[in-house]
Motif scaffolding. Structure first.
Motif, PDB file in Angstrom:
ATOM      1  N   TRP A   1      33.026  52.509  76.701  1.00 52.80           N
ATOM      2  CA  TRP A   1      34.303  51.809  76.605  1.00 52.80           C
ATOM      3  C   TRP A   1      34.599  51.471  75.138  1.00 52.80           C
ATOM      4  CZ3 TRP A   1      37.342  49.774  80.817  1.00 52.80           C
ATOM      5  CH2 TRP A   1      36.802  50.014  82.092  1.00 52.80           C
ATOM      6  N   LEU A   2      35.864  51.555  74.776  1.00 53.41           N
ATOM      7  CA  LEU A   2      36.356  51.107  73.473  1.00 53.41           C
ATOM      8  C   LEU A   2      37.526  50.177  73.735  1.00 53.41           C
ATOM      9  CD1 LEU A   2      36.550  51.286  70.335  1.00 53.41           C
ATOM     10  CD2 LEU A   2      38.052  53.268  70.669  1.00 53.41           C
ATOM     11  N   VAL A   3      37.468  48.967  73.176  1.00 49.63           N
ATOM     12  CA  VAL A   3      38.505  47.958  73.412  1.00 49.63           C
ATOM     13  C   VAL A   3      39.011  47.447  72.063  1.00 49.63           C
ATOM     14  CG1 VAL A   3      39.134  45.867  74.678  1.00 49.63           C
ATOM     15  CG2 VAL A   3      37.192  47.253  75.449  1.00 49.63           C
ATOM     16  N   GLY A   4      40.318  47.323  71.928  1.00 55.74           N
ATOM     17  CA  GLY A   4      40.894  46.794  70.701  1.00 55.74           C
ATOM     18  C   GLY A   4      42.089  45.913  70.999  1.00 55.74           C
TER      19      GLY A   4
ATOM     20  N   ALA B   1      44.105  46.966  74.452  1.00 61.01           N
ATOM     21  CA  ALA B   1      43.944  48.205  75.219  1.00 61.01           C
ATOM     22  C   ALA B   1      42.468  48.497  75.348  1.00 61.01           C
ATOM     23  CB  ALA B   1      44.668  49.364  74.557  1.00 61.01           C
ATOM     24  N   ALA B   2      42.050  48.916  76.539  1.00 59.02           N
ATOM     25  CA  ALA B   2      40.676  49.321  76.808  1.00 59.02           C
ATOM     26  C   ALA B   2      40.689  50.783  77.236  1.00 59.02           C
ATOM     27  CB  ALA B   2      40.062  48.446  77.898  1.00 59.02           C
ATOM     28  N   LEU B   3      39.792  51.573  76.651  1.00 60.06           N
ATOM     29  CA  LEU B   3      39.715  52.999  76.944  1.00 60.06           C
ATOM     30  C   LEU B   3      38.329  53.339  77.475  1.00 60.06           C
ATOM     31  CD1 LEU B   3      41.312  54.357  73.639  1.00 60.06           C
ATOM     32  CD2 LEU B   3      42.460  54.133  75.844  1.00 60.06           C
ATOM     33  N   VAL B   4      38.284  54.102  78.568  1.00 61.13           N
ATOM     34  CA  VAL B   4      37.054  54.777  78.963  1.00 61.13           C
ATOM     35  C   VAL B   4      37.154  56.163  78.348  1.00 61.13           C
ATOM     36  CG1 VAL B   4      35.590  55.561  80.841  1.00 61.13           C
ATOM     37  CG2 VAL B   4      36.925  53.468  81.105  1.00 61.13           C
ATOM     38  N   LEU B   5      36.305  56.449  77.379  1.00 56.42           N
ATOM     39  CA  LEU B   5      36.470  57.622  76.533  1.00 56.42           C
ATOM     40  C   LEU B   5      36.099  58.910  77.263  1.00 56.42           C
ATOM     41  CD1 LEU B   5      34.951  56.093  73.294  1.00 56.42           C
ATOM     42  CD2 LEU B   5      37.374  56.469  73.788  1.00 56.42           C
ATOM     43  N   PRO B   6      36.776  60.017  76.905  1.00 60.51           N
ATOM     44  CA  PRO B   6      36.447  61.301  77.531  1.00 60.51           C
ATOM     45  C   PRO B   6      35.051  61.759  77.129  1.00 60.51           C
ATOM     46  CG  PRO B   6      38.013  61.601  75.735  1.00 60.51           C
ATOM     47  CD  PRO B   6      37.879  60.128  75.935  1.00 60.51           C
ATOM     48  N   GLU B   7      34.426  62.513  78.001  1.00 64.51           N
ATOM     49  CA  GLU B   7      33.083  63.011  77.753  1.00 64.51           C
ATOM     50  C   GLU B   7      33.096  64.526  77.654  1.00 64.51           C
ATOM     51  OE1 GLU B   7      29.977  61.460  80.198  1.00 64.51           O
ATOM     52  OE2 GLU B   7      30.994  59.554  80.520  1.00 64.51           O
ATOM     53  N   GLY B   8      32.110  65.058  76.937  1.00 63.37           N
ATOM     54  CA  GLY B   8      31.955  66.500  76.848  1.00 63.37           C
ATOM     55  C   GLY B   8      32.948  67.155  75.918  1.00 63.37           C
TER      56      GLY B   8
ATOM     57  N   VAL C   1      39.602  64.030  80.491  1.00 64.76           N
ATOM     58  CA  VAL C   1      40.581  62.965  80.689  1.00 64.76           C
ATOM     59  C   VAL C   1      39.966  61.647  80.225  1.00 64.76           C
ATOM     60  CG1 VAL C   1      41.702  64.093  82.657  1.00 64.76           C
ATOM     61  CG2 VAL C   1      39.802  62.513  83.045  1.00 64.76           C
ATOM     62  N   TYR C   2      40.795  60.638  80.065  1.00 66.65           N
ATOM     63  CA  TYR C   2      40.301  59.293  79.779  1.00 66.65           C
ATOM     64  C   TYR C   2      41.162  58.280  80.513  1.00 66.65           C
ATOM     65  CZ  TYR C   2      43.941  59.464  76.094  1.00 66.65           C
ATOM     66  OH  TYR C   2      45.114  59.617  75.399  1.00 66.65           O
ATOM     67  N   LEU C   3      40.585  57.097  80.734  1.00 60.29           N
ATOM     68  CA  LEU C   3      41.283  56.011  81.418  1.00 60.29           C
ATOM     69  C   LEU C   3      41.754  55.008  80.373  1.00 60.29           C
ATOM     70  CD1 LEU C   3      41.879  54.774  84.326  1.00 60.29           C
ATOM     71  CD2 LEU C   3      39.849  53.362  83.907  1.00 60.29           C
TER      72      LEU C   3
ATOM     73  N   ALA D   1      33.896  63.463  85.171  1.00 57.17           N
ATOM     74  CA  ALA D   1      33.226  62.212  85.524  1.00 57.17           C
ATOM     75  C   ALA D   1      32.939  61.466  84.233  1.00 57.17           C
ATOM     76  CB  ALA D   1      31.943  62.474  86.299  1.00 57.17           C
ATOM     77  N   MET D   2      33.078  60.142  84.274  1.00 57.52           N
ATOM     78  CA  MET D   2      32.891  59.337  83.074  1.00 57.52           C
ATOM     79  C   MET D   2      31.940  58.187  83.358  1.00 57.52           C
ATOM     80  SD  MET D   2      36.738  59.190  81.438  1.00 57.52           S
ATOM     81  CE  MET D   2      37.545  58.790  82.977  1.00 57.52           C
ATOM     82  N   ASP D   3      31.091  57.916  82.396  1.00 61.62           N
ATOM     83  CA  ASP D   3      30.162  56.792  82.466  1.00 61.62           C
ATOM     84  C   ASP D   3      30.953  55.509  82.209  1.00 61.62           C
ATOM     85  OD1 ASP D   3      28.168  54.915  82.229  1.00 61.62           O
ATOM     86  OD2 ASP D   3      26.956  56.068  80.826  1.00 61.62           O
ATOM     87  N   ILE D   4      30.980  54.598  83.169  1.00 58.64           N
ATOM     88  CA  ILE D   4      31.748  53.363  83.012  1.00 58.64           C
ATOM     89  C   ILE D   4      30.859  52.129  82.957  1.00 58.64           C
ATOM     90  CG2 ILE D   4      33.862  54.272  84.039  1.00 58.64           C
ATOM     91  CD1 ILE D   4      33.031  52.860  86.660  1.00 58.64           C
ATOM     92  N   ARG D   5      29.561  52.329  82.753  1.00 56.49           N
ATOM     93  CA  ARG D   5      28.685  51.167  82.612  1.00 56.49           C
ATOM     94  C   ARG D   5      29.098  50.368  81.372  1.00 56.49           C
ATOM     95  NH1 ARG D   5      23.078  54.342  82.904  1.00 56.49           N
ATOM     96  NH2 ARG D   5      24.417  55.754  81.671  1.00 56.49           N
ATOM     97  N   GLY D   6      29.057  49.066  81.497  1.00 57.39           N
ATOM     98  CA  GLY D   6      29.553  48.188  80.434  1.00 57.39           C
ATOM     99  C   GLY D   6      30.985  47.754  80.649  1.00 57.39           C
TER     100      GLY D   6
END
Length: 375
Positions: free
Chosen positions: A32-35, A43-50, A56-58, A141-146
């Protein structure tokens, strides 16, 4: 808007700010990246992987006003969306969707309704994996831990913890009273750029110093000159500032952020140069990269970006005495987030104002007993 460019930058971005992490308006929590900006908008982003297509990202964005609701969307990297839309689920739980872009939206951004967000929110706080399906098959699929820590930090920055509007720790408290308004900064009209003076001379002997090594001020004995790093370069751009002072931008180093500038401000006569820095939360910019100037607005800009979709953009204006930050957007992690979703970290609007009077000069101390009372 016409800009005068003081350099070009195509190099990877370095750390944006030099201050302690607690002073930065953004944080990472796992994937997660939050600013947040100075108005309380976050805004909080679940960053794309790979790598490659299909990423995609949330994004969860919320204004700083107490009544502002979260705006949530799933966004494809680079645009495009599956014909049947996306379905999202956390750790195999209840799926929401199909989620599709609004008609005519070429970015592929698919809004998530408040009802669907409410279904996902417990999993986003406490879950491990966000799964995205399209046309009946898994596409990402995205890791959303945290997520719980990320959203709690966002609540804290907005003053929502223990209130009825919190995303994590809800309580009986009233929402914040802030209206989320963008502050106004008094900025005089830009000065004309005709009949500009020549820049101060360059000290050709000072080859042992660099712009970066000079830190926050000129080296000893350097009044009216600049040392080593500018030797052999063409004369720097000169800008007349509001109130009659002059700014000189000397070509400096070519570091990780690309060509940078050493900036100095002189008096109306082009004398008494002093180093100036550009303010920014978490750490001032001492040697701006890719510095530009817009004569129509009187605004200075810094642009730092890479081919991997990260970087930052800044705008400042001179208020007659010092530089004031007007905007700062940034993406500190190179993970493919579209520029439209870079973090907005500061906003201000220029407000027409008169040039403030210069500060009173310091009084000289008495010498050789002058000014002492007579016995």
């Amino acid at each position: 808007m016409r800009f005068l460019m003081f350099g070009l930058i195509l190099a990877p971005i370095a750390a944006f700010a030099q201050g302690p992490a607690r002073d930065l308006p953004y944080r990472t929590f796992g994937n997660w990246l939050v600013g947040c900006d100075n108005t309380g908008a976050c805004a909080a982003l679940v960053l794309p992987e790979g790598e490659g297509p299909g990423r995609v990202y949330l994004r969860i964005a919320r204004g700083g006003a107490g009544a502002d609701l979260p705006e949530v969307s799933i966004v494809p990297v680079g645009g495009g969306a599956p014909a049947g839309g996306w379905r999202l689920s956390v750790d195999g739980g209840t799926a929401v969707g199909p989620l599709a872009p609004r008609p005519g939206d070429q970015t592929g951004r698919a809004p998530i309704t408040a009802r669907d967000f409410g279904t996902l929110l417990p999993g986003l706080r406490d879950g491990a994996r966000l799964s995205i399906e399209a046309t009946g098959r898994a596409v990402a699929a995205m890791d959303i831990r945290g997520g719980g820590a990320a959203l709690r930090w966002m609540d804290e920055r907005q003053g929502r913890n223990r209130t009825t509007t919190a995303l994590v720790a809800r309580g009986p408290g009233a929402p914040p009273a802030s209206d989320g308004a963008v502050p106004k900064v008094p900025i005089p009209a830009p000065a004309p750029q005709d009949r500009l003076p020549r820049p101060p001379g360059v000290n050709a002997a000072g080859t042992d110093a660099s712009c970066e090594a000079q830190g926050g001020g000129l080296p000893p004995g350097a009044a009216g000159r600049v040392t080593g790093a500018t030797v052999g370069n063409p004369p720097p751009p000169v800008v007349r500032l509001a109130g009659g002072a002059f700014l000189y931008a000397y070509p400096c180093a070519r570091g990780a952020q690309g060509p940078t500038s050493l900036t100095m401000v002189t008096n109306r006569e082009g004398r008494a140069p002093r180093r100036v820095q550009f303010p920014r939360p978490g750490g001032a910019v001492a040697t701006p990269a890719n510095l530009s100037y817009a004569p129509e607005s009187g605004q200075f800009g810094q642009s730092v970006r890479t081919a991997r979709d990260c970087g930052e953009e800044n705008r400042w204006a001179w208020d007659g005495l010092r530089f004031r930050l007007l905007s700062w957007t940034a993406m500190p992690l190179c993970r493919g987030v579209n520029e439209a979703d870079w973090l907005v970290l500061h906003r201000a609007e220029p407000d027409p104002a008169e040039v403030p009077p210069p500060p009173d000069p310091p009084q000289r101390q008495a010498r050789h007993g002058q000014g002492r009372p007579h016995r």
